[in-house]
Design a protein around this motif. Sequence first.
Motif, PDB file in Angstrom:
ATOM      1  N   ILE A  96      17.190  39.512  58.980  1.00 58.24           N
ATOM      2  CA  ILE A  96      16.003  39.720  59.828  1.00 58.24           C
ATOM      3  C   ILE A  96      15.619  41.198  59.808  1.00 58.24           C
ATOM      4  O   ILE A  96      14.462  41.575  59.645  1.00 58.24           O
ATOM      5  CB  ILE A  96      16.296  39.247  61.280  1.00 58.24           C
ATOM      6  CG1 ILE A  96      16.423  37.724  61.310  1.00 58.24           C
ATOM      7  CG2 ILE A  96      15.225  39.744  62.252  1.00 58.24           C
ATOM      8  CD1 ILE A  96      16.801  37.140  62.664  1.00 58.24           C
ATOM      9  N   GLU A  97      16.620  42.056  59.936  1.00 57.93           N
ATOM     10  CA  GLU A  97      16.370  43.494  60.020  1.00 57.93           C
ATOM     11  C   GLU A  97      15.747  44.025  58.719  1.00 57.93           C
ATOM     12  O   GLU A  97      14.820  44.827  58.740  1.00 57.93           O
ATOM     13  CB  GLU A  97      17.701  44.198  60.283  1.00 57.93           C
ATOM     14  CG  GLU A  97      17.590  45.636  60.702  1.00 57.93           C
ATOM     15  CD  GLU A  97      18.850  46.057  61.451  1.00 57.93           C
ATOM     16  OE1 GLU A  97      19.963  45.866  60.919  1.00 57.93           O
ATOM     17  OE2 GLU A  97      18.728  46.567  62.584  1.00 57.93           O
ATOM     18  N   PRO A 111       7.000  42.335  58.810  1.00 60.90           N
ATOM     19  CA  PRO A 111       7.342  42.729  60.184  1.00 60.90           C
ATOM     20  C   PRO A 111       7.814  41.535  61.012  1.00 60.90           C
ATOM     21  O   PRO A 111       7.236  40.451  60.933  1.00 60.90           O
ATOM     22  CB  PRO A 111       6.025  43.284  60.731  1.00 60.90           C
ATOM     23  CG  PRO A 111       4.963  42.739  59.846  1.00 60.90           C
ATOM     24  CD  PRO A 111       5.575  42.481  58.513  1.00 60.90           C
ATOM     25  N   ILE A 112       8.876  41.759  61.776  1.00 54.88           N
ATOM     26  CA  ILE A 112       9.391  40.704  62.666  1.00 54.88           C
ATOM     27  C   ILE A 112       9.481  41.287  64.077  1.00 54.88           C
ATOM     28  O   ILE A 112      10.098  42.334  64.292  1.00 54.88           O
ATOM     29  CB  ILE A 112      10.786  40.205  62.221  1.00 54.88           C
ATOM     30  CG1 ILE A 112      10.729  39.736  60.750  1.00 54.88           C
ATOM     31  CG2 ILE A 112      11.270  39.097  63.135  1.00 54.88           C
ATOM     32  CD1 ILE A 112      12.015  39.110  60.225  1.00 54.88           C
ATOM     33  N   HIS A 132      12.067  44.282  64.406  1.00 53.23           N
ATOM     34  CA  HIS A 132      11.482  45.616  64.226  1.00 53.23           C
ATOM     35  C   HIS A 132      10.816  46.143  65.483  1.00 53.23           C
ATOM     36  O   HIS A 132      10.514  47.325  65.586  1.00 53.23           O
ATOM     37  CB  HIS A 132      10.486  45.579  63.063  1.00 53.23           C
ATOM     38  CG  HIS A 132      11.118  45.057  61.826  1.00 53.23           C
ATOM     39  ND1 HIS A 132      10.668  43.951  61.157  1.00 53.23           N
ATOM     40  CD2 HIS A 132      12.241  45.452  61.177  1.00 53.23           C
ATOM     41  CE1 HIS A 132      11.456  43.699  60.118  1.00 53.23           C
ATOM     42  NE2 HIS A 132      12.429  44.594  60.123  1.00 53.23           N
ATOM     43  N   ARG A 133      10.528  45.262  66.398  1.00 53.56           N
ATOM     44  CA  ARG A 133       9.973  45.698  67.668  1.00 53.56           C
ATOM     45  C   ARG A 133      10.333  44.664  68.735  1.00 53.56           C
ATOM     46  O   ARG A 133      10.385  43.457  68.449  1.00 53.56           O
ATOM     47  CB  ARG A 133       8.450  45.840  67.581  1.00 53.56           C
ATOM     48  CG  ARG A 133       7.856  46.563  68.784  1.00 53.56           C
ATOM     49  CD  ARG A 133       6.469  47.079  68.487  1.00 53.56           C
ATOM     50  NE  ARG A 133       5.919  47.850  69.582  1.00 53.56           N
ATOM     51  CZ  ARG A 133       6.139  49.150  69.775  1.00 53.56           C
ATOM     52  NH1 ARG A 133       6.919  49.825  68.954  1.00 53.56           N
ATOM     53  NH2 ARG A 133       5.580  49.788  70.788  1.00 53.56           N
ATOM     54  N   ALA A 216       6.618  51.690  57.203  1.00 46.20           N
ATOM     55  CA  ALA A 216       7.602  52.557  57.879  1.00 46.20           C
ATOM     56  C   ALA A 216       8.039  51.982  59.215  1.00 46.20           C
ATOM     57  O   ALA A 216       9.141  52.270  59.698  1.00 46.20           O
ATOM     58  CB  ALA A 216       6.999  53.945  58.091  1.00 46.20           C
ATOM     59  N   ASP A 217       7.188  51.142  59.825  1.00 43.53           N
ATOM     60  CA  ASP A 217       7.543  50.558  61.122  1.00 43.53           C
ATOM     61  C   ASP A 217       8.708  49.577  60.996  1.00 43.53           C
ATOM     62  O   ASP A 217       9.308  49.185  61.999  1.00 43.53           O
ATOM     63  CB  ASP A 217       6.344  49.791  61.711  1.00 43.53           C
ATOM     64  CG  ASP A 217       5.214  50.728  62.096  1.00 43.53           C
ATOM     65  OD1 ASP A 217       5.503  51.905  62.401  1.00 43.53           O
ATOM     66  OD2 ASP A 217       4.050  50.294  62.080  1.00 43.53           O
ATOM     67  N   LEU A 218       8.980  49.134  59.778  1.00 38.69           N
ATOM     68  CA  LEU A 218      10.026  48.122  59.588  1.00 38.69           C
ATOM     69  C   LEU A 218      11.387  48.747  59.305  1.00 38.69           C
ATOM     70  O   LEU A 218      12.395  48.043  59.257  1.00 38.69           O
ATOM     71  CB  LEU A 218       9.685  47.194  58.416  1.00 38.69           C
ATOM     72  CG  LEU A 218       8.272  46.618  58.327  1.00 38.69           C
ATOM     73  CD1 LEU A 218       8.235  45.480  57.321  1.00 38.69           C
ATOM     74  CD2 LEU A 218       7.805  46.115  59.674  1.00 38.69           C
ATOM     75  N   VAL A 219      11.415  50.050  59.083  1.00 39.65           N
ATOM     76  CA  VAL A 219      12.684  50.668  58.694  1.00 39.65           C
ATOM     77  C   VAL A 219      13.403  51.163  59.948  1.00 39.65           C
ATOM     78  O   VAL A 219      12.884  51.997  60.690  1.00 39.65           O
ATOM     79  CB  VAL A 219      12.445  51.836  57.717  1.00 39.65           C
ATOM     80  CG1 VAL A 219      13.770  52.455  57.307  1.00 39.65           C
ATOM     81  CG2 VAL A 219      11.665  51.351  56.506  1.00 39.65           C
ATOM     82  N   LYS A 220      14.574  50.621  60.183  1.00 40.68           N
ATOM     83  CA  LYS A 220      15.360  51.048  61.347  1.00 40.68           C
ATOM     84  C   LYS A 220      15.846  52.478  61.107  1.00 40.68           C
ATOM     85  O   LYS A 220      16.181  52.833  59.961  1.00 40.68           O
ATOM     86  CB  LYS A 220      16.558  50.120  61.551  1.00 40.68           C
ATOM     87  CG  LYS A 220      16.186  48.761  62.107  1.00 40.68           C
ATOM     88  CD  LYS A 220      15.689  48.890  63.541  1.00 40.68           C
ATOM     89  CE  LYS A 220      15.139  47.605  64.104  1.00 40.68           C
ATOM     90  NZ  LYS A 220      16.114  46.550  64.208  1.00 40.68           N
TER      91      LYS A 220
END
Length: 730
Positions: A96-97, A111-112, A132-133, A216-220
């Motif tokens: 998922i991540e 995005p999840i 991701h959020r 970039a929003d998906l990268v922890k």
Amino acid sequence: MTDFKYAVDADGVATLTWDTAGKSMNVMSQEAFLTLEGMVDRALADAGVKGIIITSAKKDFAGGMDLNVIAAMRDAGGAQGIFDGVMGMHAILRKIERAGMDPKTLKGGKPIVAALPGTALGIGLEIPLACHRIIAADNPRAKIGLPEIMVGIFPGAGGTTRLVRKMGAMMAAPFLLEGKLSDPKAAKAAGLIDEVVAPEDLLARAKEWVLAAASADLVKPWDAKGYKMPGGAPYHPAGFLTFVGASAMVHGKTMGVYPAAKALLSAVYEGALVPFDVALKIEARWFTSVLMNPSSSAMIRSLFINKEALEKGAVRPAVPDQSVQKLGVIGAGMMGAGIAYVAANAGIEVVLIDAQQDAADRGKSYSAGILDKGISRRKVTEDQKAEVLARITATTDYAALAGCDLVVEAVFEDMKVKADVTAKVEAVVGPDCIFATNTSTLPISDLAKASQRAAQFIGIHFFSPVDKMLLVEIIRGRETGDRAVAKALDFVRQIRKTPIVVNDARFFYANRCIIPYINEGIRMVAEGVEPVLVENAAKLVGMPLGPLQLVDETSIDLGVKIAKATRLAMGDAYPDGAVDVVLFAMSDQGRLGKKANAGFYAYDEKGKRLGLWDGLEAAYPVADVQPELGDVQHRLLMAQVLEAVRALEDGVLMDIREGDVGAILGWGFAPWSGGPLSWLDMIGAARAVAICDDLTARFGERFKTPALLRDMAAKGDGFYTRFAPHRKAA
Ligand code: NAD
């Protein structure tokens, strides 16, 4: 029937909706996890899907993992079974991540977002932490957090590793080590979740975020180059201080008796030194080691599985629903006021009666006080306060009890006063009404003699303070009928507490066990044992309060009263003369405990405990040779535990689950042990017999090995093998 539903809308957003079949709250099972994985795979593989929302069809997101599943995993596969199972969960959450991105370039992926309508606990937060959020509905009643530590484990599906990397060890500490739960706004402020929105906007906002998310929003942060742990990793100067401090704090709070707290800290420390995926593996190893520890198994069994079984009516007689519609409470003192509050707060109409109107009004204003505190903490609204208070009628008029289906009396602890009240109540209520007494010391069967309807007479024993204490002890008198027991159990369920049902005998169950604990502590002081050794020995074995602090809290004059009544009832067989010498001397000097700002401890004028009273040493000189710590601990533990065994032998306890759950919730018996009977199983009956025989030889007959224990030792039995719970949850 699967626990997740899959839907894709016209804009290419897939929604995975969690809806555990047949339950009001989502709980995670192994099959549900695999279903979730299948749906994630499907959405990631479908070129028409742009992103994923994980949400719930229920008012809450999830209550956590089904701990029965973890217990089954251990029973079936042992340590390897648990480790493999946990690594499997890690793989799904990591999928998922990563969401299909290229792990090298960190590009691509979908995005999840987790959209939480309400409460999200345990795995119910660990899944969102892999998304991701995290967006939550603004629902002040929702609780968000990782409470695993409360049942003797720690977050083992990546929650530990992710939270520490997200917030830093210092900020994550209260959530991981204390199981702190927050409402959505507080969770956002702490950095546990990312966003709070109006409940009606939840899904729209989640979709909006999914559609607008950039790569970039998906990268922890921990997957990005150059990641540094907030607050510093262990060998960073700031991190060093955090870890040294945390280690000391955990030891100070747990006294080293909770394996989960130590293992959690190790997982965090060691995990902080290595890359993320290795940290997950370390977390899984420590999690496995905790689950294999007998303390964790016993805690899960008592504090989760059996507690829930009792709350769901495991020992309820099979009679139709007895939910309380209108409750009468007689006596608006400390207990009556508390009982009225918990009932009104649960939606029950309450008539609260006292001899004088101002006493009845004071009883009602106790509820107003608690609700005001709730308002100041944003847990309660003015409207809710008004609703709860409107349910309580404070009066002196017994006629107002007409229509009550349950009446609880909490008047003075006096046979005659209680008998008068019983007669007055029965004169005005209908023939079906159940009458309960909240007595803590008077036999139910004797009190029932004042009733015209002994089958409808029962003990419902609350603990003080009523709104905080989780246990209610229900006592069957000799003639109490099944409907009265069912009524009491249904009432306890309505007010969301945990019940145990016991038979009538002196001090019922909880007080029967706790009084010998206090007495053993006082006896040791009289013998010349250092009072501080007594208190610390108790705490080091996991008791929340030492016996001397406990008697200060419950009050020394109450102890004197109970001692006098017990001596009267037992005559020559009374065993506690040596204790009374100390207790009565304290009482004669006005050292009545915390309420008098003077007892075994000294207090300042604001009531703050300062330390053990130095006058104790003058009155009871400390012996030159002090006992071993282990001896003091065995005396303090066995004083309680042997009463629990005798209660089982005598038929006061009818179910071992109640003995263990009742001990932890009722008087805080060393929770790490899972309860007195679980503790005996842990050390084994043979060792228990050896300890008792030794204590009997050195300290007296009160430690005499019960025949039951001796027989169990001879046969190699344990309580949980010999007395396997005989009835299933209803
Ligand atoms: P309390 O003294 O605070 O309250 C008793 C109330 O009953 C007083 O307000 C008094 O005015 C009222 N009362 C007395 N006689 C009455 C009558 N004939 N009609 C109507 N009202 C009458 O006492 P409490 O601590 O609330 O204890 C009440 C009962 O609960 C006792 O039986 C006690 O043993 C039991 N109990 C107490 C505790 C505890 O920790 N205090 C715990 C469990 C059970």
